[in-house]
Structure formats: structure tokens, C-alpha cells
Enzyme design. Structure first.
Site, PDB file in Angstrom:
ATOM      1  N   ASP A 274       4.479   0.907  12.147  1.00  0.00           N
ATOM      2  CA  ASP A 274       3.276   0.226  11.652  1.00  0.00           C
ATOM      3  C   ASP A 274       3.155  -1.210  12.169  1.00  0.00           C
ATOM      4  O   ASP A 274       2.096  -1.825  12.025  1.00  0.00           O
ATOM      5  CB  ASP A 274       3.252   0.222  10.116  1.00  0.00           C
ATOM      6  CG  ASP A 274       2.915   1.598   9.560  1.00  0.00           C
ATOM      7  OD1 ASP A 274       2.494   2.472  10.339  1.00  0.00           O
ATOM      8  OD2 ASP A 274       3.088   1.797   8.337  1.00  0.00           O
TER       9      ASP A 274
ATOM     10  N   ARG B 212      -8.442  -0.869   5.129  1.00  0.00           N
ATOM     11  CA  ARG B 212      -7.678   0.221   4.501  1.00  0.00           C
ATOM     12  C   ARG B 212      -6.296  -0.267   4.099  1.00  0.00           C
ATOM     13  O   ARG B 212      -5.684   0.282   3.184  1.00  0.00           O
ATOM     14  CB  ARG B 212      -7.492   1.376   5.490  1.00  0.00           C
ATOM     15  CG  ARG B 212      -8.614   2.362   5.534  1.00  0.00           C
ATOM     16  CD  ARG B 212      -8.250   3.551   6.384  1.00  0.00           C
ATOM     17  NE  ARG B 212      -6.923   4.041   6.059  1.00  0.00           N
ATOM     18  CZ  ARG B 212      -6.057   4.545   6.933  1.00  0.00           C
ATOM     19  NH1 ARG B 212      -6.371   4.647   8.189  1.00  0.00           N
ATOM     20  NH2 ARG B 212      -4.876   4.955   6.551  1.00  0.00           N
TER      21      ARG B 212
ATOM     22  N   ARG C 223      -0.607  14.851  12.675  1.00  0.00           N
ATOM     23  CA  ARG C 223       0.290  14.501  11.567  1.00  0.00           C
ATOM     24  C   ARG C 223       0.482  15.747  10.715  1.00  0.00           C
ATOM     25  O   ARG C 223      -0.130  15.906   9.682  1.00  0.00           O
ATOM     26  CB  ARG C 223      -0.283  13.326  10.765  1.00  0.00           C
ATOM     27  CG  ARG C 223      -0.389  12.078  11.605  1.00  0.00           C
ATOM     28  CD  ARG C 223      -0.933  10.902  10.838  1.00  0.00           C
ATOM     29  NE  ARG C 223       0.075  10.195  10.093  1.00  0.00           N
ATOM     30  CZ  ARG C 223      -0.108   8.993   9.548  1.00  0.00           C
ATOM     31  NH1 ARG C 223      -1.252   8.388   9.667  1.00  0.00           N
ATOM     32  NH2 ARG C 223       0.841   8.416   8.873  1.00  0.00           N
TER      33      ARG C 223
ATOM     34  N   LYS D 195       0.839  -1.211   0.000  1.00  0.00           N
ATOM     35  CA  LYS D 195       0.000   0.000   0.000  1.00  0.00           C
ATOM     36  C   LYS D 195       0.868   1.253   0.000  1.00  0.00           C
ATOM     37  O   LYS D 195       0.650   2.172  -0.778  1.00  0.00           O
ATOM     38  CB  LYS D 195      -0.895  -0.006   1.243  1.00  0.00           C
ATOM     39  CG  LYS D 195      -1.545   1.328   1.547  1.00  0.00           C
ATOM     40  CD  LYS D 195      -2.450   1.257   2.756  1.00  0.00           C
ATOM     41  CE  LYS D 195      -1.814   1.580   4.080  1.00  0.00           C
ATOM     42  NZ  LYS D 195      -1.541   3.003   4.350  1.00  0.00           N
ATOM     43  N   ASN D 196       1.850   1.274   0.897  1.00  0.00           N
ATOM     44  CA  ASN D 196       2.636   2.498   1.059  1.00  0.00           C
ATOM     45  C   ASN D 196       3.607   2.763  -0.085  1.00  0.00           C
ATOM     46  O   ASN D 196       4.203   3.837  -0.150  1.00  0.00           O
ATOM     47  CB  ASN D 196       3.395   2.464   2.389  1.00  0.00           C
ATOM     48  CG  ASN D 196       2.465   2.689   3.571  1.00  0.00           C
ATOM     49  OD1 ASN D 196       1.279   2.989   3.385  1.00  0.00           O
ATOM     50  ND2 ASN D 196       2.990   2.536   4.772  1.00  0.00           N
TER      51      ASN D 196
ATOM     52  N   CYS E  64      -5.437   8.187   9.655  1.00  0.00           N
ATOM     53  CA  CYS E  64      -5.582   7.486  10.927  1.00  0.00           C
ATOM     54  C   CYS E  64      -5.563   8.468  12.089  1.00  0.00           C
ATOM     55  O   CYS E  64      -4.853   9.468  12.048  1.00  0.00           O
ATOM     56  CB  CYS E  64      -4.420   6.530  11.115  1.00  0.00           C
ATOM     57  SG  CYS E  64      -4.762   4.859  10.625  1.00  0.00           S
TER      58      CYS E  64
HETATM   59  C1  UD1 Z   1       4.329   6.898   6.256  1.00  0.00           C
HETATM   60  C2  UD1 Z   1       3.478   5.665   6.100  1.00  0.00           C
HETATM   61  C3  UD1 Z   1       2.895   5.229   7.429  1.00  0.00           C
HETATM   62  C4  UD1 Z   1       4.014   5.074   8.460  1.00  0.00           C
HETATM   63  C5  UD1 Z   1       4.884   6.310   8.522  1.00  0.00           C
HETATM   64  C6  UD1 Z   1       6.099   6.136   9.415  1.00  0.00           C
HETATM   65  C7  UD1 Z   1       2.612   5.951   3.846  1.00  0.00           C
HETATM   66  C8  UD1 Z   1       1.427   6.182   2.994  1.00  0.00           C
HETATM   67  N1  UD1 Z   1       2.395   5.958   5.168  1.00  0.00           N
HETATM   68  O1  UD1 Z   1       3.458   7.928   6.725  1.00  0.00           O
HETATM   69  O2  UD1 Z   1       2.219   4.004   7.245  1.00  0.00           O
HETATM   70  O3  UD1 Z   1       3.434   4.860   9.741  1.00  0.00           O
HETATM   71  O4  UD1 Z   1       5.359   6.635   7.202  1.00  0.00           O
HETATM   72  O5  UD1 Z   1       6.853   5.043   9.019  1.00  0.00           O
HETATM   73  O6  UD1 Z   1       3.704   5.714   3.361  1.00  0.00           O
HETATM   74  N2  UD1 Z   1       5.933  14.798  10.497  1.00  0.00           N
HETATM   75  C9  UD1 Z   1       6.017  16.147  10.758  1.00  0.00           C
HETATM   76  N3  UD1 Z   1       5.840  17.022   9.726  1.00  0.00           N
HETATM   77  C10 UD1 Z   1       5.613  16.602   8.448  1.00  0.00           C
HETATM   78  C11 UD1 Z   1       5.541  15.226   8.184  1.00  0.00           C
HETATM   79  C12 UD1 Z   1       5.696  14.336   9.245  1.00  0.00           C
HETATM   80  O7  UD1 Z   1       6.215  16.553  11.893  1.00  0.00           O
HETATM   81  O8  UD1 Z   1       5.471  17.455   7.559  1.00  0.00           O
HETATM   82  C13 UD1 Z   1       6.079  13.826  11.616  1.00  0.00           C
HETATM   83  C14 UD1 Z   1       4.801  13.034  11.842  1.00  0.00           C
HETATM   84  O9  UD1 Z   1       3.908  13.735  12.663  1.00  0.00           O
HETATM   85  C15 UD1 Z   1       5.323  11.796  12.494  1.00  0.00           C
HETATM   86  C16 UD1 Z   1       6.685  11.592  11.818  1.00  0.00           C
HETATM   87  O10 UD1 Z   1       7.032  12.859  11.248  1.00  0.00           O
HETATM   88  O11 UD1 Z   1       5.518  12.010  13.874  1.00  0.00           O
HETATM   89  C17 UD1 Z   1       6.707  10.517  10.756  1.00  0.00           C
HETATM   90  O12 UD1 Z   1       5.835  10.839   9.729  1.00  0.00           O
HETATM   91  P1  UD1 Z   1       6.100  10.461   8.196  1.00  0.00           P
HETATM   92  O13 UD1 Z   1       7.380   9.707   8.064  1.00  0.00           O
HETATM   93  O14 UD1 Z   1       5.908  11.680   7.388  1.00  0.00           O
HETATM   94  O15 UD1 Z   1       4.912   9.470   7.933  1.00  0.00           O
HETATM   95  P2  UD1 Z   1       3.932   9.437   6.692  1.00  0.00           P
HETATM   96  O16 UD1 Z   1       4.690   9.702   5.435  1.00  0.00           O
HETATM   97  O17 UD1 Z   1       2.732  10.233   6.998  1.00  0.00           O
END
Ligand code: UD1
Length: 414
Positions: free
Chosen positions: A303, A395, A121, A22-23, A116
Site C-alpha cells: 500500500d 476511500r 483479487r 481503515k484496514n 481497487c
Molecule cells: C489487505 C488490505 C490491503 C492491502 C493488502 C495487502 C484491507 C481491507 N486491505 O487486502 O489494503 O493492500 O491486504 O497488504 O485490509 N489472494 C488470493 N486468494 C485469496 C485472497 C488473497 O490469491 O483468497 C492474493 C491476492 O490476490 C493478493 C495477495 O493474496 O495477491 C494478498 O491479498 P490479501 O492479503 O488477501 O489482501 P486483502 O486482505 O485483500
């Protein structure tokens, strides 16, 4: 609303094929917007999140056809650059559309994404990255408008290696003038997969999988054909299920290297593991508690924190699980407690005292991964469990009930 009914205490056995990730699929679908024409993506999983992304692409003007697990995306007539609020709310991954739309059309408008309920986030890192390569971003009235007369290569240094922000930056920078260097980039395998398809499309990117990614911008990209990598989180969930039911299963279509942090912990817990080129066989032994801390890749994936926490509820001794990536990611704890688990949460740490057995109960999946943790608990528990709100689980897990049935589990969806 559909629910799973599970009769527990069946030892899983047999083989299960892991679906496409998915990711990896979500950013790849977004990446097809970077060019005009028909891209072909193989091994696309049937999941609610994928359907949501499909709906957004169609709304933007794409035509999409599924042939089995192959998705054909025709982006020739894409002209819209605004993503409606209700679709943004449905799925956080819609934020991936920022980079590609900005790259191709130099303009994008979206509202704050949903997803979620696992804590705040923010998308500040996505925005900062796009600004570094020339986007002007305006955030007001709940909307984000980004525009760029021209995208130009730049230096992006992330404060935290965000997966999504790294992917967004790669996609936008692929069509920028000049070279972009992304430092403290996330190193997740899904980013390597994204680099692979972008390079097939004509991009010049290297370094994915390390903490520094170099993107040499090109003037245009062309459609490509690509097979999505397999889902390491689904694989980790099945491996954990195998151990938790004291079973003996083979998980096929995996890259064992991507799962080292997980198989390592499962061995510490007491599992026996045999690794082949693209499969992992796992057999349960005596289960003992472990300490786990979630970290960005190659650390233990957030995850899989919930399924693993579920497993150690029946491991001998005390386990300590620390969640460092997301706040509020212990929603499975209350439900597991209803099933007899002994867990105490203090801030971002859960302390679990292993019990001999869980007992079946009526529980509800609070989110995707917490939901899978409950399925695992129900498979191991004495008696019957009902898991409500299965839509959360669907999902991210394709046909989880059917795959578990094929391994001998007594699970039905009603
Ligand atoms: C992706 C994965 C999700 C996984 C996560 C961490 C997808 C679709 N989803 O989510 O399943 O749990 O990586 O391995 O690939 N953050 C900020 N600012 C930002 C972006 C992120 O502070 O602009 C923080 C988030 O709040 C969180 C951390 O960074 O605490 C990790 O987030 P991120 O690596 O961005 O996760 P996703 O890409 O949303």
C-alpha cells in the site's frame, strides 16, 4: 466530479495527527456482527470505504450512530445474511462479512467482491479457510453461498499469508466448537487489533502478529468497546510527503515499530528520522535512489509502493521497485510520466531514473494508493497540478487536503 488543485514546491512543516486505520476498522465493524448488542468503536476515520461498510451493516439490520469519531453499532436486530451485489461491488472488504455471518447465523450469501482495480483479487483462500472449519460453500451464477450446520475447529494452512482470509478465519473460528489453528497466517498489525477486540468480546484467540494463530472456539460473544489502531499507511504516506517536499514534519499518533520497514527505506533515501514513543519526526536530506520490494508484513507494504515510487522519481540515481503482492499496481506510472518522471515498467518491476524536478500536470487518480502518489508528486512539482477522481483517494485518506493544508501545502478541493 471533485478534483484537487495543487501548487507545488512548498516545503511541508508542522505536526499531523494520523487517523484510525481503515484496514483495522473494516474487519472490526464486521466483527461486531458476531454478537447481539451495542459495540462502541473509537477513532473511526471518516472514509468512503467505512461509509460503504456502514451501509451494508445497516442493510443487514444493524443500527449505527456516529458521535464524532466514535461509532456505536447495535447488532441486536441483525437478521439478514445476504449482501446485495451493488454493495459487494463497491468494496472488496465486504468479503470480511463472510466469517462473522457464518459464525453467528451459520449462513451467508454474497456475490464476488469489487474494490481497487489493482489486479485479480481472488477469494479462494477465504473459502478454503471456511471450508476447513465446516462450511459448505457453493459458488454458482456469480454468487457464493456458505452454510454450516455446525462449525468445528480445524487446521488451516494458507498457501499465502492473506490478510483478509486470516481475519475471516479468525472471526468464523471464534464461534466454532473446538480449536482452530491457522498456519502461515498474515502478521499485519491490523490482525493484532482484530484479535484484541475479539478477545474483549469473549473470544479466546492468541498468536496474532505471528504466523500461527490459535482460536479456541466459544459458545457466544458479547459487545465490546475498542479504540482502533492508527493508520500506518496514512502515516507512511505523510512521512513520504515530508521527504518529497524537502520538509520537516512530525507525524503523531503512530506506532513507530509498525513502520520500521518504511522508515528504514526513507533513511536509505536520505531522510533523517527521530522516533518517539508515538510520533516520528522526519526531515529531508539529499535524496538518493533505492531498491524496494513489497512483501507481506513485516516487509515493505504494497500500500506504500505507489507513494514511495513517487518519491524516488526525484531521487538521484536509479531505483528499482518490485511489486510482489498485486499485479497491475503500477497505474500511477503513466500519470507520473506526464509530470516528467522517467519510469520503465517490466512486468512487476519498475525502473526509475531520478530527475531533478517534476512539473505540474493534469492527472487522474487511477486508484486509492496510486492517487496518493499523485498528490505527493504534485506537492513537490514545479507549477500547478490538477488531480481528478479524488473519490478514489478519499476511500482511504481522511481529509487529506485539510491535513496537508495544515502542514502548509497549497492544495484545494474544487
Ligand atoms: C489487505 C488490505 C490491503 C492491502 C493488502 C495487502 C484491507 C481491507 N486491505 O487486502 O489494503 O493492500 O491486504 O497488504 O485490509 N489472494 C488470493 N486468494 C485469496 C485472497 C488473497 O490469491 O483468497 C492474493 C491476492 O490476490 C493478493 C495477495 O493474496 O495477491 C494478498 O491479498 P490479501 O492479503 O488477501 O489482501 P486483502 O486482505 O485483500
Amino acid at each position: 466530479m471533485e478534483k484537487f488543485i495543487v501548487k507545488g514546491e512548498v516545503q511541508l512543516s508542522g505536526n499531523v495527527r494520523i487517523s484510525g486505520a481503515k484496514n483495522a476498522t473494516l474487519p472490526i465493524m464486521a466483527a461486531t456482527l458476531l454478537c447481539s448488542g451495542i459495540s462502541v468503536i473509537h477513532d473511526v476515520p471518516y472514509l468512503r470505504d467505512i461509509q460503504a461498510m456502514q451501509d451494508i451493516l445497516i442493510l443487514l439490520g444493524a443500527k449505527i450512530r456516529m458521535q464524532g469519531h466514535t461509532m456505536l453499532i447495535d447488532t441486536s436486530n441483525v437478521s439478514k445474511v445476504e449482501i446485495p451485489e451493488h454493495l459487494m461491488r463497491e468494496m472488496r472488504a465486504s468479503v470480511f462479512l463472510m466469517g462473522p455471518l457464518l459464525g453467528r447465523f451459520r449462513k451467508v450469501r454474497l456475490s464476488y467482491p469489487g474494490g481497487c482495480a489493482i489486479g485479480p483479487r481472488p477469494i479462494n483462500l477465504h473459502i478454503k479457510a471456511l471450508e476447513k472449519i465446516g462450511a459448505i460453500v457453493d459458488e454458482s451464477f456469480g454468487f457464493i453461498d456458505a452454510e454450516a450446520k455446525e462449525l468445528t475447529g480445524g487446521e488451516i494452512n494458507f498457501d499465502f499469508p492473506s490478510v483478509g482470509a486470516t481475519e475471516n478465519a479468525m472471526m468464523a473460528a471464534a464461534l466454532a466448537r473446538g480449536t482452530t489453528i491457522i498456519r502461515n497466517a498474515a502478521r499485519e498489525p491490523e490482525i493484532v487489533d482484530l484479535q484484541a477486540i475479539l478477545n474483549k468480546m469473549g473470544a479466546k484467540i492468541n498468536g496474532a502478529g505471528t504466523d500461527t494463530i490459535r482460536v479456541d472456539g466459544v459458545a457466544r460473544l458479547v459487545p465490546a468497546e475498542h479504540t482502533v489502531m492508527s493508520d500506518r499507511i496514512e502515516a507512511g504516506t505523510f512521512l513520504t510527503a515530508g521527504v518529497m517536499t524537502r520538509g520537516d514534519i512530525v507525524v503523531e499518533n503512530v506506532v513507530p515499530e509498525y513502520l520500521f520497514s518504511v522508515t528504514d527505506k526513507l533513511q536509505d533515501i536520505g531522510a533523517k528520522i527521530i522516533t518517539g514513543k508515538d510520533y516520528i519526526r522526519i526531515k529531508a536530506g539529499e535524496l538518493r535512489g533505492v531498491d524496494i520490494k513489497t512483501l507481506p508484513y513485516p516487509g515493505f507494504p504494497t500500500d506504500l509502493q505507489a507513494p514511495m515510487l513517487s518519491l524516488v522519481t526525484i531521487a538521484k540515481g536509479t531505483s528499482i521497485i518490485t511489486e510482489t503482492i498485486f499485479e497491475n499496481r503500477f497505474k500511477h506510472v503513466d500519470e507520473l510520466t506526464r509530470m516528467g518522471a522517467k519510469i520503465k515498467v517490466e512486468g512487476r518491476t519498475a525502473i526509475i531514473r531520478g530527475v531533478a524536478k517534476l512539473t505540474g500536470a493534469i492527472v487522474a487518480a487511477p486508484d486509492l494508493r496510486a492517487g496518493s502518489a499523485l498528490v505527493l508528486a504534485a506537492l513537490a512539482a514545479e507549477g500547478t497540478s490538477e488531480i481528478e477522481q479524488v473519490y478514489h483517494i478519499e476511500r482511504g485518506y481522511e481529509s487529506i487536503d485539510k491535513k496537508l493544508q495544515a502542514l502548509g501545502a497549497n492544495i484545494v478541493k474544487v
